[in-house]
Design a protein around this motif. Structure first.
Motif, PDB file in Angstrom:
ATOM      1  N   PRO A  30       0.801  -1.228   0.000  1.00 13.65           N
ATOM      2  CA  PRO A  30       0.000   0.000   0.000  1.00 13.65           C
ATOM      3  C   PRO A  30       0.830   1.273   0.000  1.00 13.65           C
ATOM      4  O   PRO A  30       0.382   2.303  -0.495  1.00 13.65           O
ATOM      5  CB  PRO A  30      -0.838  -0.122   1.280  1.00 13.65           C
ATOM      6  N   GLY A  31       2.045   1.193   0.557  1.00 13.89           N
ATOM      7  CA  GLY A  31       2.898   2.378   0.555  1.00 13.89           C
ATOM      8  C   GLY A  31       3.265   2.804  -0.855  1.00 13.89           C
ATOM      9  O   GLY A  31       3.159   3.975  -1.220  1.00 13.89           O
ATOM     10  N   ALA A  46       7.177  16.339  -2.490  1.00 17.28           N
ATOM     11  CA  ALA A  46       5.949  17.082  -2.214  1.00 17.28           C
ATOM     12  C   ALA A  46       4.949  16.331  -1.359  1.00 17.28           C
ATOM     13  O   ALA A  46       4.045  16.940  -0.771  1.00 17.28           O
ATOM     14  CB  ALA A  46       5.282  17.474  -3.539  1.00 17.28           C
ATOM     15  N   ALA A  47       5.076  15.022  -1.257  1.00 23.75           N
ATOM     16  CA  ALA A  47       4.085  14.200  -0.563  1.00 23.75           C
ATOM     17  C   ALA A  47       4.141  14.432   0.941  1.00 23.75           C
ATOM     18  O   ALA A  47       5.187  14.809   1.490  1.00 23.75           O
ATOM     19  CB  ALA A  47       4.328  12.722  -0.862  1.00 23.75           C
ATOM     20  N   PRO A  48       3.023  14.189   1.645  1.00 24.80           N
ATOM     21  CA  PRO A  48       3.059  14.205   3.113  1.00 24.80           C
ATOM     22  C   PRO A  48       4.124  13.228   3.612  1.00 24.80           C
ATOM     23  O   PRO A  48       4.312  12.152   3.035  1.00 24.80           O
ATOM     24  CB  PRO A  48       1.649  13.759   3.508  1.00 24.80           C
ATOM     25  N   THR A  49       4.803  13.600   4.664  1.00 23.04           N
ATOM     26  CA  THR A  49       5.915  12.789   5.154  1.00 23.04           C
ATOM     27  C   THR A  49       5.542  11.335   5.429  1.00 23.04           C
ATOM     28  O   THR A  49       6.288  10.424   5.039  1.00 23.04           O
ATOM     29  CB  THR A  49       6.517  13.432   6.421  1.00 23.04           C
ATOM     30  N   PRO A  50       4.398  11.055   6.081  1.00 27.27           N
ATOM     31  CA  PRO A  50       4.060   9.633   6.309  1.00 27.27           C
ATOM     32  C   PRO A  50       3.888   8.848   5.010  1.00 27.27           C
ATOM     33  O   PRO A  50       4.282   7.680   4.935  1.00 27.27           O
ATOM     34  CB  PRO A  50       2.739   9.714   7.088  1.00 27.27           C
ATOM     35  N   ASP A  51       3.328   9.491   3.975  1.00 23.38           N
ATOM     36  CA  ASP A  51       3.147   8.800   2.695  1.00 23.38           C
ATOM     37  C   ASP A  51       4.492   8.538   2.027  1.00 23.38           C
ATOM     38  O   ASP A  51       4.728   7.439   1.494  1.00 23.38           O
ATOM     39  CB  ASP A  51       2.261   9.631   1.763  1.00 23.38           C
ATOM     40  N   ALA A  52       5.365   9.536   2.049  1.00 27.53           N
ATOM     41  CA  ALA A  52       6.693   9.357   1.452  1.00 27.53           C
ATOM     42  C   ALA A  52       7.468   8.267   2.184  1.00 27.53           C
ATOM     43  O   ALA A  52       8.115   7.414   1.558  1.00 27.53           O
ATOM     44  CB  ALA A  52       7.464  10.672   1.474  1.00 27.53           C
ATOM     45  N   ALA A 121      11.894   2.562  10.173  1.00 24.53           N
ATOM     46  CA  ALA A 121      10.855   3.000   9.246  1.00 24.53           C
ATOM     47  C   ALA A 121      11.201   4.315   8.566  1.00 24.53           C
ATOM     48  O   ALA A 121      10.563   4.688   7.586  1.00 24.53           O
ATOM     49  CB  ALA A 121       9.518   3.131   9.984  1.00 24.53           C
ATOM     50  N   ARG A 122      12.187   5.036   9.067  1.00 23.67           N
ATOM     51  CA  ARG A 122      12.570   6.325   8.488  1.00 23.67           C
ATOM     52  C   ARG A 122      13.733   6.076   7.527  1.00 23.67           C
ATOM     53  O   ARG A 122      14.903   6.145   7.879  1.00 23.67           O
ATOM     54  CB  ARG A 122      12.973   7.294   9.605  1.00 23.67           C
ATOM     55  N   VAL A 123      13.391   5.798   6.290  1.00 25.41           N
ATOM     56  CA  VAL A 123      14.382   5.274   5.337  1.00 25.41           C
ATOM     57  C   VAL A 123      15.453   6.309   5.016  1.00 25.41           C
ATOM     58  O   VAL A 123      16.657   6.039   5.152  1.00 25.41           O
ATOM     59  CB  VAL A 123      13.680   4.803   4.052  1.00 25.41           C
ATOM     60  N   THR A 124      15.049   7.492   4.574  1.00 23.14           N
ATOM     61  CA  THR A 124      16.025   8.495   4.139  1.00 23.14           C
ATOM     62  C   THR A 124      16.956   8.892   5.274  1.00 23.14           C
ATOM     63  O   THR A 124      18.187   8.906   5.125  1.00 23.14           O
ATOM     64  CB  THR A 124      15.317   9.739   3.588  1.00 23.14           C
ATOM     65  N   GLY A 125      16.384   9.231   6.428  1.00 25.28           N
ATOM     66  CA  GLY A 125      17.209   9.664   7.543  1.00 25.28           C
ATOM     67  C   GLY A 125      18.167   8.593   8.012  1.00 25.28           C
ATOM     68  O   GLY A 125      19.344   8.862   8.279  1.00 25.28           O
ATOM     69  N   THR A 126      17.686   7.354   8.111  1.00 22.40           N
ATOM     70  CA  THR A 126      18.532   6.262   8.601  1.00 22.40           C
ATOM     71  C   THR A 126      19.652   5.948   7.623  1.00 22.40           C
ATOM     72  O   THR A 126      20.827   5.841   8.009  1.00 22.40           O
ATOM     73  CB  THR A 126      17.687   5.003   8.839  1.00 22.40           C
ATOM     74  N   VAL A 230      11.805  13.650   7.133  1.00 21.72           N
ATOM     75  CA  VAL A 230      10.761  14.267   7.951  1.00 21.72           C
ATOM     76  C   VAL A 230      10.371  15.596   7.315  1.00 21.72           C
ATOM     77  O   VAL A 230      11.056  16.112   6.433  1.00 21.72           O
ATOM     78  CB  VAL A 230      11.228  14.493   9.404  1.00 21.72           C
ATOM     79  N   SER A 231       9.284  16.168   7.780  1.00 23.92           N
ATOM     80  CA  SER A 231       8.830  17.443   7.241  1.00 23.92           C
ATOM     81  C   SER A 231       9.645  18.590   7.822  1.00 23.92           C
ATOM     82  O   SER A 231      10.204  18.476   8.928  1.00 23.92           O
ATOM     83  CB  SER A 231       7.354  17.655   7.573  1.00 23.92           C
ATOM     84  N   PRO A 232       9.744  19.730   7.110  1.00 23.71           N
ATOM     85  CA  PRO A 232      10.415  20.907   7.676  1.00 23.71           C
ATOM     86  C   PRO A 232       9.816  21.330   9.021  1.00 23.71           C
ATOM     87  O   PRO A 232      10.537  21.774   9.915  1.00 23.71           O
ATOM     88  CB  PRO A 232      10.211  21.976   6.604  1.00 23.71           C
ATOM     89  N   ARG A 233       8.506  21.171   9.160  1.00 25.86           N
ATOM     90  CA  ARG A 233       7.863  21.507  10.441  1.00 25.86           C
ATOM     91  C   ARG A 233       8.414  20.641  11.568  1.00 25.86           C
ATOM     92  O   ARG A 233       8.658  21.126  12.675  1.00 25.86           O
ATOM     93  CB  ARG A 233       6.350  21.332  10.314  1.00 25.86           C
TER      94      ARG A 233
END
Length: 262
Positions: A30-31, A46-52, A121-126, A230-233
């Motif tokens: 589903p992701g 551009a996608a919401p962080t959870p979706d990305a 679960a945080r692919v880019t950051g990890t 993660v999002s800039p916020r």
């Protein structure tokens, strides 16, 4: 040479991989089904962080040796992470400008193929945090202290960063590193927050647009967010919280720094 060239990647190759495999990959994932595969990297920005994150995690599971063991999925994930990998290569170019792209490319491939998708679960950051640390280890540099200094001609960078004895008076960079490391060791901030703050500082130092005293440090959150997944916020929220936590213990940090400089 570039990281992209060292990996043998291109936008055309990524599009070809998507055409060949996307429909099969999406089934039961589903992701990935949320993603706009026709403009994947643009959609991830551009996608919401959870979706990305969900889409990248599905792709990382496919790419890992102990997951789908799919090298085409690994190539596509590498293509998605190229902007962050190139930023890391640029940050480390002062150490070895001739070899940095090849080293970052090869280590990125290793990180993708060995990614711990069951726990992270945080692919880019990890992946990017591990990439930077492991590249530094290859150079026998401190993995928690990515180099970000301007060095004059003829100076051995490794000697400056690692082998030289600590001066009696700590430099601002040494003070920053020691303060953040103390914050992590004391439980005041988390390692992820330390990495966020370091990246914000590094961008402010290197990018003239983010160096102006009129622009707050957290103004670089829009650049740091995608690199850490993660999002800039979220970058701004976590960084403010970390800075407030450190400020509340400023007297203890000062004592630590005074002891190191004595």
């Amino acid at each position: 040479m570039s990281v992209e060239t060292a990996l043998g990647l291109s936008a055309g190759m990524a599009a070809q991989i998507i055409d060949q495999h996307w429909n099969d990959w999406v089934a039961g994932r589903p992701g990935l089904a949320l993603a706009d595969h026709a403009n994947l990297r643009r959609w991830l920005r551009a996608a919401p962080t959870p979706d990305a994150n969900a889409a990248l995690l599905d792709l990382a599971m496919l790419a890992a040796k102990d997951g789908g063991d799919d090298t085409d999925a690994a190539l596509l994930l590498a293509f998605c992470l190229l902007p962050s990998a190139c930023r890391i290569a640029n940050h480390l170019a002062d150490v070895d400008p001739r070899e940095v792209d090849q080293l970052v490319a090869s280590q990125l491939w290793i990180e993708i193929r060995t990614y711990n998708w069951r726990r992270c679960a945080r692919v880019t950051g990890t992946i990017c945090a591990n990439l930077r640390r492991n590249v530094l280890r290859e150079w026998n540099l401190d993995p928690d202290r990515p180099p970000r200094t301007t060095v004059g001609a003829g100076i051995d960078v490794r000697a400056q960063l690692c082998d030289a004895p600590m001066a009696t008076v700590l430099t601002p960079r040494q003070e920053l590193m020691q303060a953040l490391d103390w914050g992590v060791d004391s439980g005041t901030i988390e390692p992820f927050d330390r990495d966020l703050l370091l990246e914000l500082v590094e961008i402010s130092v290197v990018d003239p647009k983010h160096r102006s005293p009129r622009r707050p440090l957290l103004g670089s959150a829009i650049l740091v967010g995608p690199e850490f997944g993660v999002s800039p916020r979220t970058v701004r929220r976590r960084s403010r919280h970390a800075l407030d936590a450190l400020a509340a213990r400023a007297s203890e940090i000062t004592q630590v720094l005074d002891q190191l400089a004595s």
